[in-house]
Every structure is written in structure tokens, then in C-alpha cells.
Design an enzyme around this catalytic site. Structure first.
Site, PDB file in Angstrom:
ATOM      1  N   CYS A 139      55.336  59.375  36.494  1.00  0.00           N
ATOM      2  CA  CYS A 139      55.176  60.576  37.308  1.00  0.00           C
ATOM      3  C   CYS A 139      54.711  61.692  36.370  1.00  0.00           C
ATOM      4  O   CYS A 139      55.340  61.925  35.326  1.00  0.00           O
ATOM      5  CB  CYS A 139      56.494  60.958  37.965  1.00  0.00           C
ATOM      6  N   ASP A 183      57.056  54.861  37.606  1.00  0.00           N
ATOM      7  CA  ASP A 183      56.757  54.412  38.961  1.00  0.00           C
ATOM      8  C   ASP A 183      56.326  52.958  38.864  1.00  0.00           C
ATOM      9  O   ASP A 183      55.614  52.572  37.939  1.00  0.00           O
ATOM     10  CB  ASP A 183      55.626  55.246  39.576  1.00  0.00           C
ATOM     11  N   VAL A 227      34.730  41.292  36.817  1.00  0.00           N
ATOM     12  CA  VAL A 227      35.671  41.739  35.799  1.00  0.00           C
ATOM     13  C   VAL A 227      36.458  40.540  35.272  1.00  0.00           C
ATOM     14  O   VAL A 227      36.869  39.657  36.041  1.00  0.00           O
ATOM     15  CB  VAL A 227      36.612  42.845  36.334  1.00  0.00           C
ATOM     16  N   GLU A 228      36.622  40.507  33.971  1.00  0.00           N
ATOM     17  CA  GLU A 228      37.397  39.443  33.328  1.00  0.00           C
ATOM     18  C   GLU A 228      38.882  39.771  33.501  1.00  0.00           C
ATOM     19  O   GLU A 228      39.306  40.895  33.256  1.00  0.00           O
ATOM     20  CB  GLU A 228      36.993  39.359  31.850  1.00  0.00           C
ATOM     21  N   SER A 229      39.675  38.801  33.933  1.00  0.00           N
ATOM     22  CA  SER A 229      41.043  39.071  34.372  1.00  0.00           C
ATOM     23  C   SER A 229      41.992  39.510  33.252  1.00  0.00           C
ATOM     24  O   SER A 229      42.865  40.341  33.483  1.00  0.00           O
ATOM     25  CB  SER A 229      41.625  37.867  35.114  1.00  0.00           C
ATOM     26  N   HIS A 260      50.620  58.544  42.504  1.00  0.00           N
ATOM     27  CA  HIS A 260      50.257  57.238  43.066  1.00  0.00           C
ATOM     28  C   HIS A 260      48.816  57.222  43.571  1.00  0.00           C
ATOM     29  O   HIS A 260      48.055  56.289  43.296  1.00  0.00           O
ATOM     30  CB  HIS A 260      51.182  56.868  44.221  1.00  0.00           C
ATOM     31  N   GLU A 261      48.464  58.266  44.326  1.00  0.00           N
ATOM     32  CA  GLU A 261      47.125  58.347  44.907  1.00  0.00           C
ATOM     33  C   GLU A 261      46.056  58.421  43.819  1.00  0.00           C
ATOM     34  O   GLU A 261      44.973  57.845  43.957  1.00  0.00           O
ATOM     35  CB  GLU A 261      47.019  59.567  45.836  1.00  0.00           C
TER      36      GLU A 261
END
Length: 151
Positions: A50, A57, A72-74, A91-92
Site C-alpha cells: 500500500c 497487499d 512473454v516468457e513465463s 490495486h488499480e
């Protein structure tokens, strides 16, 4: 763009970064760019801080995209998401930052990111964002999925 033999992180020793690090992301060539298909990532151990209280969070981050030329490579994605651990963002902000970083990296046909954050103070927040390539059927898909989105 890297071929599979040029990936730096896959198969190597894992070093976890302590700062937000979008440059850690790696790509490889999509062998089926003529096909529309979904790639889904489910990341149940996402953490961030936060920006006001510094408290952690916790969330599950879900990333879905329709690739074009790059994927994208994982392992690099895992390390990138881990780099949020000490990053202060609401969060947003987290889901939008993730989506925008992946758009810059991949230039996907379509992408969406959902954050399923655990409750704090009795409230759970589940932000969702998406993007479809402008002036294409993927832009229409993004509008449909956004306006029909339910959690």
C-alpha cells in the site's frame, strides 16, 4: 525480439529483484501469429505494498492475451510480478501498470489483466483493465468485454 536460444533467464539461476523492474521481461517469437488464440497466466502469489501505509497487499493476478508477433516468457513474467513486492501502488494502479508494460513489450492483439486482491478492512477489490488494438476487431472485443465485465 529473441528466439528461444537467446532467452537469458530461462534455465538460469533465479535472482529475485527488490525493486519494480519492467526491463526484466523477455519475449520470444510467436510461431502462430496468423491464429487468434488465448494465452492465460494465473499468478496466485502476487504481492505489493500500500503506498500510504506500507502494508502488504496480496492478490491473484490473471493475465489473458491474444498474441501477435511476440509472446512473454513465463519465468521473466514471474520475476517481473515478484518485483512489485516492495513497490507501493494501489490495486488499480498495479493492474494498469502490468497491462501497459505488457502492451509496450508485446504489442498484443488484445490483453486484459484482473487483480483479485484479498480483503483488507473488510473490503476486497478486484480491478480489471483491458485493451484491444485500435481500429480492429480487437478494439471491439475490448469494449464488449469491458462493458459486460462482471466479477
Amino acid at each position: 525480439m529473441q528466439n528461444e536460444d537467446q532467452l537469458q533467464l530461462l534455465g538460469g539461476k533465479t535472482v529475485y529483484l527488490k525493486e519494480y523492474a519492467p526491463d526484466i521481461l523477455e519475449v520470444f517469437t510467436n510461431k502462430h501469429p496468423e491464429n487468434d488464440y488465448w494465452v492465460h497466466f494465473n499468478c496466485p502469489e502476487f504481492t505489493s505494498l500500500c503506498p500510504i501505509t506500507g502494508q502488504p497487499d496480496f492478490a491473484t493476478i490473471q493475465i489473458d492475451y491474444i498474441p501477435d508477433q511476440k509472446m512473454v516468457e513465463s519465468k521473466s513474467l514471474k520475476l517481473y510480478l515478484f518485483s512489485f513486492r516492495n513497490h507501493g501502488a494501489f490495486h488499480e494502479d498495479c493492474v494498469n501498470i502490468i497491462m501497459k508494460d505488457l502492451i509496450r513489450l508485446l504489442d498484443p492483439k488484445y490483453i486484459e489483466v484482473t487483480g483479485i486482491f484479498t480483503p483488507r478492512g473488510g473490503i476486497a477489490i478486484h480491478p480489471y483493465c483491458n485493451f484491444g488494438r485500435l481500429n480492429t476487431k480487437y478494439q471491439e472485443l475490448a469494449e464488449q468485454r469491458l462493458f459486460q465485465h462482471k466479477r
